[in-house]
Design an enzyme around this catalytic site. Structure first.
Site, PDB file in Angstrom:
ATOM      1  N   CYS A  19      -9.382   0.159   9.385  1.00 39.66           N
ATOM      2  CA  CYS A  19      -9.925   0.319   8.055  1.00 39.66           C
ATOM      3  C   CYS A  19     -11.244   1.074   8.059  1.00 39.66           C
ATOM      4  CB  CYS A  19     -10.058  -1.052   7.431  1.00 39.66           C
ATOM      5  SG  CYS A  19      -8.505  -1.956   7.571  1.00 39.66           S
ATOM      6  N   GLY A  53      -4.226  -3.714   0.725  1.00 38.49           N
ATOM      7  CA  GLY A  53      -5.343  -3.052   1.379  1.00 38.49           C
ATOM      8  C   GLY A  53      -5.240  -3.217   2.889  1.00 38.49           C
ATOM      9  N   CYS A  54      -6.363  -3.134   3.562  1.00 39.72           N
ATOM     10  CA  CYS A  54      -6.393  -3.270   5.019  1.00 39.72           C
ATOM     11  C   CYS A  54      -5.712  -4.559   5.451  1.00 39.72           C
ATOM     12  CB  CYS A  54      -7.839  -3.249   5.504  1.00 39.72           C
ATOM     13  SG  CYS A  54      -8.010  -3.560   7.270  1.00 39.72           S
ATOM     14  N   PHE A  55      -4.771  -4.455   6.378  1.00 41.49           N
ATOM     15  CA  PHE A  55      -4.016  -5.645   6.745  1.00 41.49           C
ATOM     16  C   PHE A  55      -4.815  -6.656   7.551  1.00 41.49           C
ATOM     17  CE2 PHE A  55      -1.589  -2.509   9.776  1.00 41.49           C
ATOM     18  CZ  PHE A  55      -2.736  -2.265  10.512  1.00 41.49           C
ATOM     19  N   TRP A  56      -5.970  -6.269   8.078  1.00 43.15           N
ATOM     20  CA  TRP A  56      -6.794  -7.242   8.796  1.00 43.15           C
ATOM     21  C   TRP A  56      -7.163  -8.424   7.902  1.00 43.15           C
ATOM     22  CZ3 TRP A  56     -10.965  -3.409  11.060  1.00 43.15           C
ATOM     23  CH2 TRP A  56     -10.379  -2.636  12.067  1.00 43.15           C
TER      24      TRP A  56
END
Length: 228
Positions: A19, A53-56
């Site tokens: 990201c 959004g960012c998968f983290w």
């Protein structure tokens, strides 16, 4: 020499991966409405896919939810040949960064997962972006895996739109299930492995703290790590 080179390449990949660097104001959690349509999925573990959004951060939050048995970061919506991080971030692959979770509906129902998702994980009014991350691969989407999930998701999005909780229109869409591709191993359990990473500290750790405060009965302190 080979080991040193491998470590150097891994470090470089980590620093450039996933990201965008933080550059915007912090996101704020929202008290999403309690779902009127209750999921009735029956006994046995179920799976569902969430893109936000960012998968983290998506993985990080769901890994702290009671009843979630697995949370895997990956890509959904595109073809196998372009299902890699370095390729999807260039755009045009139709993938979304997503997380596939397996959960026990007798502990946490799909409608409850939806409420958590829209309260602390994703802003449903943002199209093709979340936080500092911009691009169609950061879109907000629900991917139901069965007819009941689809009905619950449709009802909840409609309820959200009529709730006046969000000032802007809801743009999160329901997408047809296609093959899910697990992301590279260094993306899995990223929050647990890299708690001091700048992006995690600024963008994702606050989401977990919001989960703990807003949904205390659903929160578990330990991070569910991927078995692989």
């Amino acid at each position: 020499m080979k080991r040193a080179l491998a470590l150097s390449l891994a470090a470089a990949a980590l620093s450039l991966s996933a990201c965008s660097s933080p550059a915007f104001a912090l996101e704020e959690p929202v008290n999403a409405p309690a779902p009127k349509r209750i999921a009735k999925e029956g006994a046995g573990l179920k799976t569902a896919i969430f893109a936000g959004g960012c998968f983290w951060g998506v993985e990080g939050v769901f890994s702290h939810v009671k009843g979630v048995k697995s949370a895997v970061s990956g890509f959904h919506g595109g073809a196998a040949g372009t299902a890699s991080y370095n390729r999807i971030v260039t755009g045009g692959t139709n993938h979304a960064e997503a997380v596939m979770i397996t959960y026990d509906p007798y502990v946490v129902r799909y409608d409850e997962l939806l409420r958590i998702f829209f309260s602390v994980v994703t802003d449903p009014t943002l199209k093709n972006r979340q936080g500092p991350d911009v691009g169609a691969h950061y879109r907000s989407a629900l991917v139901p895996m069965n007819a009941e999930q689809r009905a619950v998701a449709q009802a909840y999005l409609k309820q959200m739109g009529a709730s006046n909780v969000w000032k802007s229109p809801i743009v999160t869409r329901i997408e047809k299930h296609r093959k899910f591709y697990a992301a590279e191993q260094y993306h899995q359990d990223f929050m647990a492995k890299n708690p001091s990473h700048g992006y995690i500290v600024r963008w994702d750790a606050p989401k977990v703290r919001a989960l703990k405060v807003m949904f205390p009965s659903d929160y578990r302190a330990n991070f569910l790590r991927d078995a692989s």
